[in-house]
Design an enzyme around this catalytic site. Structure first.
Site, short mmCIF file in Angstrom:
data_model
loop_
_atom_site.label_atom_id
_atom_site.label_comp_id
_atom_site.label_asym_id
_atom_site.label_seq_id
_atom_site.Cartn_x
_atom_site.Cartn_y
_atom_site.Cartn_z
N GLU A 40 21.14 -15.26 -5.95
CA GLU A 40 20.62 -13.96 -6.35
C GLU A 40 20.21 -13.97 -7.83
OE1 GLU A 40 19.41 -11.54 -5.03
OE2 GLU A 40 19.52 -9.90 -6.45
N LYS A 71 7.50 -3.54 -3.80
CA LYS A 71 8.87 -3.07 -3.56
C LYS A 71 9.21 -3.10 -2.09
CE LYS A 71 12.83 -1.35 -4.58
NZ LYS A 71 13.81 -2.31 -5.12
N HIS A 104 24.00 -34.77 -5.36
CA HIS A 104 23.30 -35.39 -4.23
C HIS A 104 21.78 -35.37 -4.43
CE1 HIS A 104 26.98 -35.86 -1.99
NE2 HIS A 104 27.30 -34.62 -2.34
N GLU A 156 11.72 -13.54 -10.30
CA GLU A 156 10.93 -12.34 -10.04
C GLU A 156 10.38 -11.69 -11.29
OE1 GLU A 156 13.91 -10.04 -7.62
OE2 GLU A 156 12.12 -9.50 -6.52
N ARG A 179 5.43 0.37 -6.05
CA ARG A 179 5.32 -0.45 -4.84
C ARG A 179 4.43 -1.67 -5.07
NH1 ARG A 179 6.29 2.15 0.30
NH2 ARG A 179 4.70 0.82 1.18
N TRP A 227 -2.81 -2.79 -1.58
CA TRP A 227 -2.29 -4.12 -1.94
C TRP A 227 -2.99 -5.07 -0.98
CZ3 TRP A 227 1.20 -7.71 0.49
CH2 TRP A 227 1.77 -8.63 -0.38
N CYS A 282 0.83 -1.22 0.00
CA CYS A 282 0.00 0.00 0.00
C CYS A 282 0.86 1.26 0.00
CB CYS A 282 -0.88 0.02 1.23
SG CYS A 282 -1.85 -1.46 1.44
N ASN A 288 -2.10 2.19 5.86
CA ASN A 288 -1.11 1.17 5.49
C ASN A 288 -0.82 0.35 6.74
OD1 ASN A 288 -0.85 2.28 2.99
ND2 ASN A 288 1.31 2.84 3.18
N GLY A 289 -0.63 -0.95 6.56
CA GLY A 289 -0.30 -1.80 7.69
C GLY A 289 -1.41 -2.82 7.94
N LYS A 293 16.44 -13.18 -9.24
CA LYS A 293 16.16 -12.14 -10.24
C LYS A 293 15.33 -12.74 -11.37
CE LYS A 293 16.68 -9.27 -8.61
NZ LYS A 293 17.26 -9.04 -7.32
C1 AGP Z 1 14.59 -8.10 -4.53
O1 AGP Z 1 14.69 -8.14 -5.91
C2 AGP Z 1 13.28 -8.32 -3.97
N1 AGP Z 1 12.27 -7.60 -4.60
C3 AGP Z 1 13.15 -8.59 -2.49
O2 AGP Z 1 13.69 -9.85 -2.29
C4 AGP Z 1 13.78 -7.59 -1.50
O3 AGP Z 1 15.16 -7.64 -1.57
C5 AGP Z 1 13.28 -7.94 -0.08
O4 AGP Z 1 11.90 -7.82 -0.03
C6 AGP Z 1 13.93 -7.08 0.98
O5 AGP Z 1 13.64 -5.73 0.81
P1 AGP Z 1 14.41 -4.63 1.63
O6 AGP Z 1 15.85 -4.68 1.22
O7 AGP Z 1 13.76 -3.34 1.27
O8 AGP Z 1 14.27 -4.98 3.07
#
Ligand code: AGP
Length: 607
Positions: A482, A602, A505, A489, A27, A74, A2, A100-101, A486
C-alpha cells in the site's frame, strides 16, 4: 472517470451545471461540456480541458435555459478533443446526450445507423445513442418510448441524460451498470453520477437501479422499468454535510482525509464493539453456515485489495477458514472455484468499480453468498451483493485512498471477529484483546499525526529520487504494498514492494548506493529476520526509513518513525499512516497535483 450533472428547474441551468462539474473534478477527466434547451432549441458548449475553461466559451453567458445536462469526459473511445467531448447530438440536432460507461456494441450499431444514412462526427461510442434515439423517435413519435427502445439495443454500461427539443420541459435519464442519482428539490430536480456534485442543493436522493428510466419535470419524478411500467422508489436522505466534501482549510483533500482517519475509524467502529458479541446490521450468519464454508474469497482492486490482504491474515487466524485474496480484474477470468460453500467478500470505497462489481456478479451466479464492503450507501455494489456493510469514512475525494483503506481494515477486522464469535473458533481472551486494541486505534492514529515533522524532513531529502523499495513481512508486507502504491500514484516515483525475505531471491540486485528503502517492522516475532534483511540492504549502501513499534538496538537509520504498539494483526492501520504522509510530502515537494494525479480517476467505472 466521466462525471454527469443535470438540472431542471426555474433557475439558469448553466452555472449550476458548471458548479456540479467542478465538484466532480476529483474523478479525473480530460474534457467537459454542457447542453441546455430553450424554446425548442438545444445549445451545446464543450471543449477539451478544464471545466473552468467552459466559462471562457463565447456565448456561454447567453445560455438562458433552465434545463440542462453536463459531463466531464475521461477518454475511452477516441482522443480527448472537442469533437469527442459530450454532450453529443443526433444528426437532426433534436436530441443531446451525455453518457458514462462503455457501449460495447457501438461499432455494430454505428454500422447499422450509417447504412440508414446517419453520419458520425466523433470517434466515441456515445454518439450512437442520440442517433439511435432519433431513429426510434421517427417510428414512435414519443421521446420516452424512443429512449426505452434505444436502451434495449445498447450492450455494455451506461448512465445517460437526454434532452430533447420535442419535449423541452422534460429530461430523461437511464442507467445500466453505471451510477446515477436523482436529487429531489422544490420545483426543481438535480441529477448526478456522484452525490457530492449536487449535495449542496439537496439531501433527498433517489438511487437508480439497472435498466431503470426516469422522466423528470420541474415538479415530478417518474420512474419506469425498461418496459415503461411505472415503478415506485424510496427517497434516501443523505446526511453528509456539503462541507464534508470541501477541504476544511487543508491544502488538499488528501491531507484532510489523512487527518480525518481517527474519526473515520471511530465512526466505522460505531457501537459495534460496545457490548458482548458483535452484531452487524445486515448479517445474520448461522454457525452451521459458516462451518460449511470451505473458502472465503476477498476480491477488490488497488488499495481496497491491499485492505483485503490484511484481512486474510486476520480471518485465517481467528476463523481458521482458508481465505484467498484476488484482484477483481484477474478473478473474473481465471475460472475461480466457487460454489455454495464459498463466501465472497468484495471491497470497494466507491462501490462503483466495474471490475469489482463484475467479479461479484460472477460469484453470485455460481451460488456463493456475497458481502459488499463499501463507503457509499446505495452504491451499485451494495445493491448487487446479498449483504452489505459500510465503512463510515465520509466522502473520499482525493484520488489516492487513505481514510477508506484504514476504515476498510477496521471493518474487516470487526467482520473477522464477528465470524469467529459465531464459529466459536477463537479463545475469548484473544478476541477481547483484539477488540480492545481496535478501540484504541483512533487515539493512536491521532498520536502519529500529531508530529509528522521528521517524515516531512525525510521527504525533502529524497523527493528527487527515481526508484524506491518498501519491505515488510506478514501484515507489514501488505502495508509495504500500500505504501508503494501511494508513492507511485501521487509522486510518480517508481517503487517496488517486497516481502522482506524475498529480496535475496532476485530484487537485491537492484540495491545500490544511495537507494531509499522503507522498512516496516511491527511484529516482534518477525523482527530479527526482518532486521537481517534490512542489514543486507544497508551493507549495499541503502538509505533506510524505518517504521516500527519495536525497540531496536541498532538505530542506524536515516529516518525512524516510532508508532504506537498494537496487536500485529491490525498494525497496518497504524503503520500505513507514516507512508501516506511520506507520499503526500514527496508529492508536495515535487509540486504535483496531490488530489488529482495524472492518468488516474477516483472511481474506475470501466473494466
Ligand atoms: C487508491 O489510492 C486508488 N486510487 C485505487 O487503487 C482504488 O483503491 C481502486 O481503484 C479501487 O477503488 P474502489 O475502492 O472505489 O473500488
Amino acid at each position: 472517470m466521466c462525471g454527469i450533472v443535470g438540472y431542471i428547474g426555474n433557475k439558469k441551468a448553466s452555472p449550476i451545471l458548471i458548479n456540479g462539474l467542478l465538484r466532480l473534478e476529483y474523478r479525473g477527466y480530460d474534457s467537459a461540456g454542457i447542453a441546455t434547451v430553450e424554446e425548442e432549441k438545444i445549445s451545446v458548449m464543450k471543449n477539451k480541458g478544464r471545466v473552468n475553461n467552459l466559462n471562457d466559451l463565447e456565448g456561454i453567458n447567453n445560455l438562458k435555459g433552465t434545463i440542462g445536462i453536463a459531463h466531464t469526459r475521461w477518454a475511452t473511445h477516441g482522443k480527448p478533443s472537442k469533437e469527442n467531448s459530450h454532450p453529443h447530438m443526433d444528426n437532426s440536432n433534436s436530441f443531446a446526450v451525455v453518457h458514462n460507461g462503455i457501449i460495447e456494441n457501438y461499432q455494430e450499431l454505428r454500422k447499422k445507423l450509417t447504412d440508414k444514412g446517419y453520419e458520425f462526427l466523433s470517434e466515441t461510442d456515445t454518439e450512437v445513442i442520440p442517433n439511435l434515439i432519433h431513429y426510434y423517435y421517427k417510428k414512435e413519435n414519443d421521446v420516452l418510448k424512443a429512449i426505452s427502445r434505444a436502451c434495449k439495443k445498447l450492450k455494455g454500461s451506461y448512465a445517460i441524460e437526454v434532452l430533447s427539443k420535442y419535449e423541452p420541459d422534460k429530461m430523461i435519464i437511464a442507467r445500466k451498470d453505471s451510477p446515477l442519482v436523482v436529487g429531489k428539490g422544490n420545483g426543481e430536480n438535480y441529477i448526478a453520477s456522484d452525490i457530492p456534485a449536487i449535495l449542496s442543493y439537496t439531501k433527498d436522493f433517489y438511487f437508480l437501479d439497472d435498466n431503470e428510466i426516469v422522466e423528470l419535470t420541474r415538479d415530478s419524478i417518474t420512474f419506469y422499468n425498461q418496459e415503461l411500467e411505472q415503478i415506485r422508489k424510496r427517497v434516501k436522505v443523505i446526511d453528509w454535510g456539503a462541507a464534508a466534501a470541501e477541504k476544511d482549510g487543508y491544502d488538499d483533500f488528501m491531507l484532510k482525509e489523512i487527518h480525518e482517519q481517527p474519526n473515520a475509524i471511530r465512526e466505522t467502529i460505531g457501537a459495534k464493539l460496545d457490548n458482548g458479541k458483535i452484531e452487524l446490521e445486515d448479517l445474520n450468519f448461522s454457525k452451521e453456515y459458516l462451518e460449511s464454508l470451505n473458502k472465503i474469497y476477498i476480491v477488490a482492486c488497488g488499495t481496497a485489495m491491499h485492505a483485503g490482504l490484511v484481512a486474510k491474515t486476520i480471518i485465517e487466524k481467528l476463523c481458521k477458514i482458508p481465505t484467498e485474496v484476488d484482484i477483481a480484474s484477474e478473478f473474473r477470468y481465471r475460472e475461480p472455484l466457487i460454489d455454495e460453500k464459498t463466501l465472497a467478500i468484495y471491497i470497494s470505497q466507491s462501490g462503483e468499480t466495474a471490475d469489482t462489481i463484475a467479479a461479484l456478479k460472477l460469484a453470485k451466479s455460481k451460488g456463493a453468498k456475497t458481502i459488499a464492503i463499501s463507503n457509499v450507501i446505495g452504491s451499485s455494489i451494495t445493491r448487487e451483493a446479498d449483504y452489505s456493510i459500510y465503512t463510515h469514512a465520509g466522502p473520499e475525494i482525493a484520488v489516492a485512498s487513505t481514510k477508506a483503506y484504514t476504515s476498510q481494515v477496521v471493518l474487516l477486522s470487526v467482520l473477522a471477529i464477528y465470524f469467529a464469535e459465531v464459529l466459536e473458533s477463537s479463545e475469548d481472551k484473544l478476541i477481547n484483546k483484539l477488540k480492545k486494541a481496535i478501540l484504541e486505534l483512533p487515539a493512536q492514529v491521532e498520536e502519529i499525526l500529531k508530529d509528522v515533522s521528521s517524515i516531512k524532513r525525510f521527504a525533502k531529502k529524497i523527493y528527487k529520487e527515481t526508484d524506491m523499495f518498501f519491505l515488510g513481512r506478514g501484515t507489514d508486507y501488505a502495508v509495504a504494498l500500500e505504501g508503494s502504491l501511494k508513492l507511485k500514484e501521487i509522486s510518480y516515483i517508481h517503487s517496488e514492494s517486497y516481502a522482506a525475505g524475498e529480496l535475496k531471491h532476485g530484487p537485491i540486485a537492484l540495491i545500490e548506493n544511495g537507494i531509499t528503502v522503507v522498512s516496516i517492522i511491527t511484529n516482534k516475532d518477525l523482527m530479527d529476520k526482518s532486521l537481517s534483511n534490512i542489514q543486507e540492504v544497508i551493507t549495499r549502501g541503502a538509505k533506510i526509513m524505518m517504521v516500527t513499534n519495536q525497540e531496536m538496538d541498532n538505530k542506524n537509520f536515516d529516518c525512524i518513525i516510532n508508532i504506537p504498539k498494537t496487536n500485529p494483526l491490525i498494525s497496518p492501520i497504524l503503520s500505513v499512516v507514516p507512508l501516506q504522509v511520506l507520499a503526500y510530502y514527496i508529492s508536495k515537494e515535487k509540486g504535483l497535483d496531490v488530489d488529482k494525479p495524472r492518468n488516474l480517476a477516483k472511481s474506475v467505472t470501466v473494466e
